[in-house]
Design a protein around this motif. Sequence first.
Motif, short mmCIF file in Angstrom:
data_model
loop_
_atom_site.label_atom_id
_atom_site.label_comp_id
_atom_site.label_asym_id
_atom_site.label_seq_id
_atom_site.Cartn_x
_atom_site.Cartn_y
_atom_site.Cartn_z
N ASP A 280 -6.89 -2.40 -5.45
CA ASP A 280 -7.47 -1.85 -4.31
C ASP A 280 -6.70 -1.00 -3.41
OD1 ASP A 280 -9.02 0.51 -3.47
OD2 ASP A 280 -11.22 -0.44 -3.90
N TYR A 281 -5.95 -0.14 -3.49
CA TYR A 281 -5.05 0.38 -2.08
C TYR A 281 -6.06 0.43 -1.01
CZ TYR A 281 -1.52 -1.73 -5.81
OH TYR A 281 -0.77 -2.27 -6.25
N HIS A 282 -6.61 1.85 -1.45
CA HIS A 282 -7.92 1.94 -0.32
C HIS A 282 -8.48 1.48 0.44
CE1 HIS A 282 -6.06 6.47 -1.26
NE2 HIS A 282 -6.45 6.49 -2.79
N GLN A 283 -8.45 0.69 0.03
CA GLN A 283 -9.53 -0.46 0.50
C GLN A 283 -9.25 -2.04 0.62
OE1 GLN A 283 -12.84 -0.62 1.03
NE2 GLN A 283 -12.62 -3.00 2.00
N ASN B 203 2.60 2.11 -3.47
CA ASN B 203 1.80 2.63 -3.90
C ASN B 203 0.15 4.21 -3.77
OD1 ASN B 203 1.52 0.32 -6.60
ND2 ASN B 203 1.77 -0.44 -5.08
N GLN C 120 -2.16 5.20 7.81
CA GLN C 120 -2.97 6.12 8.77
C GLN C 120 -3.63 5.61 10.07
OE1 GLN C 120 -5.47 7.88 6.06
NE2 GLN C 120 -4.14 9.25 5.16
N CYS D 124 1.47 -1.25 0.17
CA CYS D 124 -0.84 0.24 0.31
C CYS D 124 1.31 1.08 -0.05
CB CYS D 124 -1.36 0.34 1.12
SG CYS D 124 -2.56 -1.13 0.75
N GLU D 125 2.23 1.58 0.63
CA GLU D 125 2.84 2.51 0.96
C GLU D 125 3.24 2.83 -0.17
OE1 GLU D 125 4.72 1.27 4.56
OE2 GLU D 125 3.27 1.50 5.54
N VAL E 101 -0.38 4.86 -0.29
CA VAL E 101 -1.88 4.55 0.31
C VAL E 101 -0.86 4.27 1.71
CG1 VAL E 101 -3.75 3.66 0.58
CG2 VAL E 101 -3.22 4.35 -1.47
N ALA F 185 -6.19 -1.32 2.56
CA ALA F 185 -5.88 0.30 4.22
C ALA F 185 -6.92 -0.16 4.81
CB ALA F 185 -5.37 1.21 3.62
N GLN F 186 -8.36 -0.49 4.12
CA GLN F 186 -8.91 -0.86 5.69
C GLN F 186 -8.99 -2.71 6.11
OE1 GLN F 186 -11.07 1.50 7.07
NE2 GLN F 186 -11.92 -0.40 8.22
#
Length: 166
Positions: free
Chosen positions: A139-142, A76, A81, A73-74, A78, A144-145
């Motif tokens: 989908d890196y945001h998903q 890419n 947090q 993720c990082e 994202v 990350a969640q």
Amino acid sequence: MQNHFDLFQLSPQFDVDMAQLDRAFRDVQAQVHPDKFVSASSAEQRVAMQWATRANEAYQTLKNPLKRASYLCELNGVGLQAESNTAMPMAFLMQQMEWREELDEARQNSAALLRLETHINQAHRQQITQIAEQLAQPDYHQAAQLIRQLMFLEKFSEDVANAQEE
């Protein structure tokens, strides 16, 4: 500067062949191990130590699913947090509350603790599968969640293990 995947000549993806990672790590270690630089200058020894340390850090990151997913993720753009973004889906939070209550009730019952551990391990495997699916899309945001949720699961798994030791 090359990333961890480049260092070991691996594709930057979640699914990593662990045997290939192990071989690549040993190859890199063989090239930069400080023992090979005993008679080298202090500058060369320092560089070798830095490379050996970097190789160890990269290996530890890539062999652990949570760290590997976070790193992808990082890479890419994202960030997780994890400290500032603690929002979780309601169903996940409810499950956490149920498990916490179950843990409190099971503290003196080894069979109940074992059942709880089994549930957590199953949830952990499912979470890893979901993360892998999101990273494959990508989908890196998903992802990350889901990684933040996995961090909660791993922490809770530690709490269950500690209860079993008591």
